[in-house]
Design an enzyme around this catalytic site. Structure first.
Site, PDB file in Angstrom:
ATOM      1  CG  ASP A 133      -1.978   1.098   1.146  1.00 32.18           C
ATOM      2  OD1 ASP A 133      -1.762   2.089   0.425  1.00 32.18           O
ATOM      3  OD2 ASP A 133      -3.026   0.955   1.793  1.00 32.18           O
ATOM      4  CG  HIS A 171      -0.331   5.709   4.955  1.00 26.91           C
ATOM      5  ND1 HIS A 171      -1.252   6.043   5.918  1.00 26.91           N
ATOM      6  CD2 HIS A 171      -1.051   5.216   3.907  1.00 26.91           C
ATOM      7  CE1 HIS A 171      -2.476   5.748   5.476  1.00 26.91           C
ATOM      8  NE2 HIS A 171      -2.374   5.254   4.260  1.00 26.91           N
ATOM      9  CB  ILE A 226      -2.202   9.062   9.458  1.00 32.14           C
ATOM     10  CG1 ILE A 226      -2.729   8.724   8.058  1.00 32.14           C
ATOM     11  CG2 ILE A 226      -2.513  10.514   9.820  1.00 32.14           C
ATOM     12  CD1 ILE A 226      -4.247   8.843   7.920  1.00 32.14           C
ATOM     13  N   GLY A 267      -4.673   2.634   8.005  1.00 35.92           N
ATOM     14  CA  GLY A 267      -5.774   2.072   8.770  1.00 35.92           C
ATOM     15  C   GLY A 267      -5.684   0.556   8.853  1.00 35.92           C
TER      16      GLY A 267
END
Length: 298
Positions: free
Chosen positions: A189, A194, A209, A212
């Protein structure tokens, strides 16, 4: 409007062949924090190939890491949206049997639903995988796309569940490494949200961040280790709503409520059941990270 719901729903399913090896599984497990402590026997089953057990959340990256990731479905016909407006809203996986450490499968994916939330749209990408022995897993990824609502479509179901009753049976903390997102993204990903501070700022965050799906995997591992004695093969389904972000360097606090009671002995609740779960960010006054989270097990 960049999002054409009718065209997205009418598009033919995308079929691909995927394959994975123990190296892919080991990298994924390290990306969600396995192997700490490195000599702990309970951790070695995730990080040594001669005793490898596959955590079911690996299906979210199996093959290429994109189909169930946060960029999933964004190349489908009728979908042309700004990546900075996309958030991963929810994820559900259903396992038809335990995952092998290495395998090949036929994977089919399609946009199964498009919901109109007013100020945003929700895309539901359904992915199914099967090998020569039959179905392996089904995955539903919900992507929340800001600014793409208001097209007159159905609002769709609400994923909200009643709060778990009483105090949790288990509370565990899992520290998130500063480089956790950089390690996790190697499973496929590559969303710059990120890793790239400038891109994160465009999306409204003061720094990159954590994925998820990384916190999703961390929480499932905690449930398997704490309630199911590390027997990942007992998991039948796992669903969670992403209620907020978590940053690398923070601590994920995971609360668990096993239902149907806990049996005597190390195998966890007997006869199957489910685990209600929440996850929060300790350093930010326990801001919610995962909600409406359920692990169903055999």
């Amino acid at each position: 409007m960049p999002l054409d719901a009718a065209r997205a729903l009418a598009a033919a399913p995308r079929e691909t062949r995927i394959a994975w090896t123990p190296k892919d599984v080991l990298l994924y497990h390290l990306g969600i924090g396995a192997g700490r402590a490195a000599t702990e026997p309970a951790e070695l089953r995730y990080v040594l190939e001669d005793r490898l057990r596959v955590l079911p959340s690996f299906v979210t990256v199996a093959g290429d890491g994109g189909v169930a990731g946060e960029g999933a479905g964004l190349d489908a016909p009728g979908v042309d949206v700004d990546l900075t407006a996309v958030l991963h809203g929810a994820q559900r996986i259903a396992l038809h049997r335990p995952l092998p450490p290495a395998g090949e499968a036929a994977r089919t994916s399609r946009i199964a639903a498009v919901y109109d939330k007013g100020k945003a749209a929700v895309l539901v990408l359904r992915t199914e995988a099967a090998d020569g022995d039959g179905p392996l897993w089904t995955s539903d990824t919900q992507l929340y796309v800001r600014g793409e609502g208001g097209f007159g479509g159905e609002r769709g179901p609400s994923p909200r569940l009643p709060a778990p009753a009483g105090a949790p049976a288990h509370v565990v903390d899992r520290g998130i490494r500063e480089d956790q997102a950089l390690l996790y993204r190697l499973s496929g990903d590559w969303n710059p949200l990120h890793a790239d501070p400038d891109f994160a700022a465009l999306a409204g965050f003061d720094r990159p961040i954590l994925h998820g799906l990384c916190s999703y995997g961390m929480a499932l591992k905690a449930a398997v280790d704490t309630v199911l004695d590390g027997d990942a093969g007992r998991v039948r389904s796992y669903a969670a709503r992403f209620a907020g972000v978590v940053y690398p360097g923070e601590t994920l606090r995971i609360r668990m409520w096993p239902e149907q009671g806990e049996s005597a002995g190390p195998a966890g609740p007997a006869g199957g059941g489910r685990i209600r779960l929440t996850a929060s960010a300790v350093e930010r006054d326990e801001a919610p990270v995962l909600a409406d989270t359920v692990v169903e097990f055999a």
